[in-house]
Enzyme design. Structure first.
Site, PDB file in Angstrom:
ATOM      1  N   LEU A   1      61.687  25.160  -2.541  1.00 22.48           N
ATOM      2  CA  LEU A   1      62.699  25.570  -1.550  1.00 22.48           C
ATOM      3  C   LEU A   1      63.416  26.848  -1.961  1.00 22.48           C
ATOM      4  CD1 LEU A   1      64.197  22.104  -0.503  1.00 22.48           C
ATOM      5  CD2 LEU A   1      62.440  23.467   0.658  1.00 22.48           C
ATOM      6  N   ARG A   2      63.156  27.329  -3.188  1.00 18.91           N
ATOM      7  CA  ARG A   2      63.602  28.653  -3.667  1.00 18.91           C
ATOM      8  C   ARG A   2      65.108  28.789  -3.880  1.00 18.91           C
ATOM      9  NH1 ARG A   2      58.802  29.460  -5.508  1.00 18.91           N
ATOM     10  NH2 ARG A   2      57.259  30.265  -4.049  1.00 18.91           N
TER      11      ARG A   2
ATOM     12  N   HIS B   1      48.672  19.060  -7.274  1.00 17.33           N
ATOM     13  CA  HIS B   1      47.689  19.985  -6.674  1.00 17.33           C
ATOM     14  C   HIS B   1      46.303  20.018  -7.353  1.00 17.33           C
ATOM     15  CE1 HIS B   1      49.379  22.472  -9.836  1.00 17.33           C
ATOM     16  NE2 HIS B   1      50.457  22.771  -9.154  1.00 17.33           N
TER      17      HIS B   1
ATOM     18  N   ASN C   1      47.876  29.157  -7.026  1.00 14.48           N
ATOM     19  CA  ASN C   1      47.573  28.594  -8.328  1.00 14.48           C
ATOM     20  C   ASN C   1      47.816  27.086  -8.280  1.00 14.48           C
ATOM     21  OD1 ASN C   1      47.018  28.304 -11.020  1.00 14.48           O
ATOM     22  ND2 ASN C   1      49.055  28.826 -11.680  1.00 14.48           N
TER      23      ASN C   1
ATOM     24  N   ASP D   1      52.581  21.941  -1.656  1.00 19.08           N
ATOM     25  CA  ASP D   1      52.891  23.012  -2.624  1.00 19.08           C
ATOM     26  C   ASP D   1      53.453  24.221  -1.877  1.00 19.08           C
ATOM     27  OD1 ASP D   1      53.237  24.409  -4.939  1.00 19.08           O
ATOM     28  OD2 ASP D   1      51.110  24.620  -5.428  1.00 19.08           O
TER      29      ASP D   1
ATOM     30  N   HIS E   1      56.854  33.105   0.024  1.00 26.08           N
ATOM     31  CA  HIS E   1      57.071  34.396  -0.621  1.00 26.08           C
ATOM     32  C   HIS E   1      57.289  35.420   0.473  1.00 26.08           C
ATOM     33  CE1 HIS E   1      56.157  33.328  -4.728  1.00 26.08           C
ATOM     34  NE2 HIS E   1      55.016  32.771  -4.378  1.00 26.08           N
TER      35      HIS E   1
END
Lengths: 326, 437
Positions: B76-77, B245, B291, B318, B322
């Protein structure tokens, strides 16, 4: 009109065999200019070529600049240290700024694979990839093709052996694609730590023993060990490399005696190639350098040719009777 | 149409979801009927004989009523990178994607390695009022890989699990300490499984495509080794371990074997690993950079098989928003990750349409299992449970567009793709937080 299907020359992977042949034929036609006392013809007068180099280069940059100047284009060079890159400007901002100054061609070298592809999406100018990371170096492959065709008279049915650091070599990558597309068989050989995964996807086969790899070769291309691209040392020592993978008189005894010896330069003499081999009769290393200028002239003129000048022969014919120099 | 969005909350007149197709993996039931929500709880399932006066009635005309979807792996940054996403925008995007709850990873700035940050996240989520947020705290302080965080304190303040996600726990000894200490609290450790020495600067899957593009590859073995290492430690310590993941066929196989041996291990994969392959990178498409990286077709099929046979327990996005700054650049410089919350449901429904999994399987993977792995409410439509419900229209067709995202970022490799299926209503604690237009 540009006879290529793309506006840019980003890699051999984007060129078809007929386009490659067209570029090589153009290069042959233009090569004569280099032997004249006054080495300048006018077809690109008023055109601007920006050489945007984000990575050090001597011969490629010189070769491209000479090619542009031989055709009377205006050239401007920007190197990474002098550009805004260090000030934190993004590649795309750099692209937009250069584009705003209206160049016709951007010749670009960059340490990261795919950077010219990104550049090409943001500019109207034609982008020529002069080497991107470990991806491609198309003009080098074209000059290699030209050199081989000059000496062996054809590009199909040949055995081409490339020896050395294949993993970090954009020259190897472009050469494999180029020779394979033209109908030859490419064999690669080198320390397995320097071979890319799944190289058969490019159409090359791997042979681990140098003597075996060069046995039927019509052309042997040795590559430079690129220490600057290796994170950690991929070989135990230069000495061991020279012993097992270097090309010298002893190894050449296993090769076809007429095999051409090539190297994209700069050579680490005594490592990948012994001095006597580099300078032997079958070495065409300096022909490669000369042909490099011709191929780059061909790329510029093919990309920028006016409709009425589509045929390269015309450019040369016109120029013979026209003015030299400016 | 205007709804009283709070009809199903405490003191409200009630909310009746009528004529739906009810799917509840918890009780393994799939029936046509209605669900009555009152006071934030599920009051009746089936065909209520009487409906409360003033109750809001929504006729679903056969759409699916499922326990609220839970995405157990999102970024959620906030705090720190609010220009990419905030807890508010991320939970709104979650609701738009059909999720009633998300578990957010701790690689924020500051790192969620203290109860202060955990409480901050929970406060912001409560203020936002969309999807529930379950903070995942870091295993080690500052994601440094050395010292354990205060598991007990973090759990008491609302953390639901521990992970250094984004980075592997490099030192096997530290991972052992974490798994051992976790037993005191029956805490869940989530592993980002990658052997860093094999990743070594790689930017995509290692193989034919990385060779074609001249990009440095990340071998599948980097994931195999790390999953094997962490399952071996979990087996040694007897602790609960969850693998984040999973992207490789080999990873699925290692987890399958560990489960057979009785190791207490669960695992998730993300929609991109069953929808795309490394080929999506061709053209240096930074929206396909993540990744672990997109792998091969063989891996993709093995991931689907893992979802079918229960080796993989959960679908988690995931979600990694950005901005253009991190994506419109050289491939090697681009940051990893894609925005995933708003495309997950449609991509998972694609597996249903292709008959790889049943609707029941899908809901188990996206709701019931994540709830049980995290030990949180939801995951069922049992009477008396909290009313976290997603209503799915499995047939609605739409196209992913750059401007269509609710998330602050649009870094999706699915832009331009035609999708089928979306969330019609998302209900959290009886409140309608999302109603599709």
């Amino acid at each position: 009109m540009n006879r290529l299907r793309s506006r840019h020359v980003l890699g051999i992977s984007h060129l078809e065999p007929d386009e490659i042949t067209y570029i090589l034929d153009s290069a042959e036609a233009l090569k004569g200019i280099l032997d004249r006392p006054i080495k300048k013809v006018p077809p690109l007068r008023g055109r601007t070529v920006v050489h945007l180099f984000f990575e050090p280069s001597t011969r490629t940059k010189l070769s491209f600049e000479l090619a542009a100047k031989r055709l009377s284009a205006d050239t401007v060079g920007i190197t990474a240290s002098a550009s805004s890159v260090v000030k934190g400007e993004t590649l795309i901002d750099t692209a937009r700024n250069i584009e705003a100054m209206k160049p016709d061609v951007i010749v670009m070298r960059h340490p990261m694979s795919g950077a010219p592809h990104i550049m090409s999406r943001y500019v109207d100018a034609a982008v020529i990839n002069a080497g991107d990371g470990t991806n491609e170096h198309p003009s080098q492959a074209l000059l290699d093709l030209m050199t081989v065709r000059q000496h062996l008279g054809r590009l199909d049915g040949l055995n081409i052996t490339i020896i050395g650091d294949i993993l970090h070599s954009r020259v190897a990558h472009s050469d494999i694609l180029a020779f394979t597309k033209m109908g030859s068989r490419v064999t690669v050989c080198g320390p397995a730590t320097m071979l890319p995964p799944d190289i058969s996807a490019l159409g090359a086969r791997v042979i681990y023993c140098v003597k075996e790899a060069i046995r039927d070769a019509d052309v042997i291309i040795a590559l430079r060990i690129q220490k600057e691209r290796q994170g950690r040392s991929l070989i135990p020592s230069s000495r061991e490399y020279a012993t097992f993978f270097g090309i010298n008189r002893q190894t050449l005894e296993y090769a076809n005696p007429d095999a051409l010896i090539m190297h994209p330069g700069p050579i680490n003499r005594g490592v990948e190639m012994s001095p006597d081999v580099a300078d032997c009769d079958h070495s065409v290393i300096l022909d490669q350098v000369t042909n490099g200028v011709a191929v780059r002239m061909a790329l510029l003129s093919v990309l920028l040719a006016e409709p009425e000048r589509a045929d390269q022969k015309n450019i040369v014919d016109e120029s013979t009777g026209g003015e030299h120099g400016a | 149409m205007e709804h009283n969005i709070k009809a199903g909350t405490k003191g409200g007149p009630g909310l009746l979801l009528k004529n739906g197709h009810i799917i509840d993996p918890f009780s393994n039931t799939e029936v046509d009927g209605s669900v009555l929500v009152r006071d934030g709880k599920i009051q009746e399932v089936g065909n209520p004989e009487s409906i409360p006066e003033g109750c809001l009635v929504i006729d679903l005309q056969g759409k699916w009523i499922v326990p609220g979807l839970i995405d157990m792996h999102v970024h959620l940054r906030e705090p720190g990178e609010e220009y990419k996403e905030t807890i508010e925008s991320g939970t709104r995007a979650a609701a738009a994607g059909g999720f009633t709850a998300v578990a957010c990873m701790p690689n924020t700035n500051p790192v969620n390695d203290s109860s202060d940050t955990t409480r901050f996240i929970l406060d912001r989520a409560r203020d936002a009022g969309f999807a529930r947020v379950y903070p995942v705290a870091s295993i080690t302080k500052g994601l440094g890989g050395d010292e354990l965080t205060e598991f007990g304190d973090l759990l008491e303040n609302g953390a639901v699990a521990f992970s250094d996600d984004g980075l592997p726990v490099r030192d096997a000894g530290v991972m052992r300490l974490a798994l051992d200490y976790a037993r005191n609290f029956n805490a869940l450790i989530i592993s980002h499984s990658e052997e860093p020495e094999l990743v070594a600067g790689g930017v995509m899957n290692e193989g034919a495509v990385s060779t074609q593009l001249g990009l440095k590859g990340i071998p599948a073995a980097a994931e195999h080794i790390a999953i094997f290492r962490d399952t071996a430690i979990a087996e040694l310590t007897g602790s609960r371990l969850h693998i984040a993941h999973v992207s490789t066929a080999g990873g699925v196989e290692i987890i399958r074997n560990a489960k057979r041996r009785g190791v207490k291990i669960t695992a998730e994969t993300a929609p991109h690993y069953f929808s795309l392959t490394e080929e999506a990178v061709i053209g240096y498409n930074t929206f396909a950079k993540m990744n672990p990286p997109l792998r091969t077709e063989e891996d993709r099929l093995a991931i689907i098989q893992g979802l079918r046979d229960g080796t993989l327990d959960a679908i988690a996005t995931d979600h990694a928003p950005h901005s253009v700054l991190e994506k419109e650049c050289e491939f090697a410089l681009a940051m990893n990750g894609i925005t995933g919350l708003e495309t997950s449901l449609a991509l998972s429904l694609e597996l249903v349409r292709q008959a790889h999994i049943s609707p029941m399987d899908m809901v188990r993977l996206m709701s019931t299992n994540p709830a049980s792995i995290l030990g949180v409410n939801g995951g069922t439509l049992k009477v008396g449970e909290v009313a976290d419900i997603t209503v799915i229209d499995p047939d609605f067709k739409w196209v992913v567009t750059e401007n269509g995202f609710i998330s602050k970022s649009h870094n999706s490799p699915f832009i331009g793709k035609e999708m089928q299926g979306r969330a019609e209503f998302v209900i959290v604690g009886g409140k309608i937080v999302q109603a599709a237009k």
